[in-house]
Design an enzyme around this catalytic site. Structure first.
Site, mmCIF file in Angstrom:
data_model
loop_
_atom_site.group_PDB
_atom_site.id
_atom_site.type_symbol
_atom_site.label_atom_id
_atom_site.label_comp_id
_atom_site.label_asym_id
_atom_site.label_seq_id
_atom_site.Cartn_x
_atom_site.Cartn_y
_atom_site.Cartn_z
ATOM 1 N N ASP A 1 0.846 -1.190 0.000
ATOM 2 C CA ASP A 1 0.000 0.000 0.000
ATOM 3 C C ASP A 1 0.882 1.241 0.000
ATOM 4 O OD1 ASP A 1 -3.176 0.259 0.392
ATOM 5 O OD2 ASP A 1 -2.201 2.063 1.145
ATOM 6 N N ASP B 1 -7.446 -4.483 -5.451
ATOM 7 C CA ASP B 1 -8.693 -3.938 -4.900
ATOM 8 C C ASP B 1 -8.558 -2.418 -5.061
ATOM 9 O OD1 ASP B 1 -11.077 -3.609 -3.565
ATOM 10 O OD2 ASP B 1 -10.214 -3.844 -1.571
ATOM 11 N N CYS C 1 -15.324 -1.340 -5.174
ATOM 12 C CA CYS C 1 -16.632 -1.267 -4.498
ATOM 13 C C CYS C 1 -17.435 -0.145 -5.158
ATOM 14 C CB CYS C 1 -16.489 -1.076 -2.992
ATOM 15 S SG CYS C 1 -15.491 0.334 -2.519
#
Length: 403
Positions: free
Chosen positions: A256, A301, A354
């Protein structure tokens, strides 16, 4: 329901911070709930749920109350009044509620409920975009579903326990759950509760994770012993699920750009007993290049608009701007192009968001497959999850294979 002055004032203070100072609702509520040690569970629940409710319906309530941002204190009380009247709550004899026009509030609500952007309380630009991308019928259903209160879903940590055993343990802590069909590790709470206080949570027996989000790690098809890169790991909800699916065997490299999120992931991994996760902060491109052609699986993601999770983050619709969407689409494509190089031949990659917008989902995958970096990949399958169909978060997943 009887309204208590200190709870109403705390709610109005929280709304002022969220609407006028642009602070995140969850952080504001967390801080507000620490204000008075004497508040019980019911008091805290009133503040949290009322604040979220008024945040969710901000546009509708502001229109009915005839107030505009930035909101003065009396404006926020007027919005609170609208909330109370529409819920049939008897208003106390306080100066803030003097002369409340109940009939006008109800009449205005009936009138505005005929117009989608007011009824579903969303900005004009978002209403137009949703209709353009999904079509009127689907968008109308979807935005309605995204305004429902999200259920609390947890994922049993199979490194330590089965969902059936977890359900029994939580029952002893007075928390009732039920299984979710087609979601092997999921349990849904029958009633909302602060489950972070439970011994089961402190022992790492479960994580809070929406049912749709639980589909992503499974979609990768990981197996014990593989080398897996979770390329946008964040605080690691999906890394932890991958570790459980891999039975702690093999290696998960969690990447990340935010070091503080990876610190949180380390803490969560320790609690969950997930020993095969290694965190690496992306400080420069060398971190990515070192991993080229080395992974059996790559999970992207991707950062996105978050439109699929509005039911749990209702303030996101007020923070989101059209220019952010343009920038994030560019970022998504850059991540796909660059991070796909970490996959070895025959390996598989999952691109997930999402979001419910095709421009962040299917179209990004199509663009990638038609690019120079995507020419060696093929689409195995993809899945879009709409909140209006599933009852859970909106999500998209594509499984790609490197030939």
């Amino acid at each position: 329901m009887r309204l208590h002055r200190n709870l109403v004032f705390a709610t109005v203070d929280a709304l002022s911070e969220i609407f006028n100072e642009g602070n995140y609702a969850d952080k504001v509520i967390e801080k507000t709930l620490k204000r008075d040690k004497r508040w019980g569970a019911r008091d805290r629940s009133f503040i949290a749920e009322t604040t979220y409710d008024i945040v969710r319906w901000k546009r509708l309530y502001a229109e009915i109350a005839d107030v505009k941002a930035p909101f003065k204190r009396e404006d926020l009380f007027r919005m609170f009044t609208v909330w109370a009247v529409l819920r049939g709550i008897k208003l106390p004899d306080w100066p803030q509620f003097a002369g409340t026009p109940e009939r006008r509030i109800k009449g205005r609500f009936d009138e505005l409920s005929k117009i989608r952007k007011f009824r579903e309380s969303i900005p004009d630009w978002l209403d137009l975009l949703g209709e353009k991308e999904l079509g009127e019928k689907t968008w109308t259903k979807e935005i309605h579903a995204l305004n429902e209160l999200a259920p609390v879903v947890i994922r049993a940590n199979r490194l330590k326990i089965s969902p059936e055993q977890l359900s029994e343990i939580l029952k002893k802590e007075e928390i009732e759950t039920q299984n979710l069909k087609n979601y092997p590790d999921a349990l849904v709470l029958k009633e909302r509760a602060n489950i972070f206080k439970t011994k089961a949570f402190q022992d790492g027996l479960f994580e809070v994770q929406d049912a749709s989000s639980q589909r992503v790690a499974e979609f990768t098809g990981v197996e014990p012993g593989m080398r897996v890169v979770d390329a946008c790991a964040g605080a690691g909800g999906k890394s932890l699920h991958l570790a459980a699916l891999m039975e702690n065997k093999g290696q998960i490299i969690a990447l990340d750009i935010y070091g503080n999120k990876l610190k949180e992931l380390k803490r969560r991994a320790k609690r969950a007993g997930a020993h095969n996760i290694e965190t690496r902060s992306i400080e420069n491109n060398k971190v990515i290049k070192k991993l080229y052609n080395s992974a059996d699986r790559v999970l992207i993601d991707a950062p996105c608009s978050g439109l699929g999770v509005l039911s749990r983050n209702p303030d996101a619709k007020w923070k989101l701007q059209p220019e952010f969407l343009d920038n994030i689409r560019q970022t998504q494509q850059e991540i796909l192009q660059q991070y796909s190089k970490m996959l070895k031949r025959g390996g598989k990659m999952v691109y997930a968001t999402c979001s419910i917008l095709p421009s962040e989902n299917q179209k990004q995958v199509e663009f990638f497959l038609n690019s120079e970096d995507g020419k060696d990949f093929r689409l195995v399958k993809d899945e879009k999850i709409l909140s209006s169909d599933s009852g859970y978060d909106g999500f998209y997943m594509a499984l790609l294979e490197k030939k």
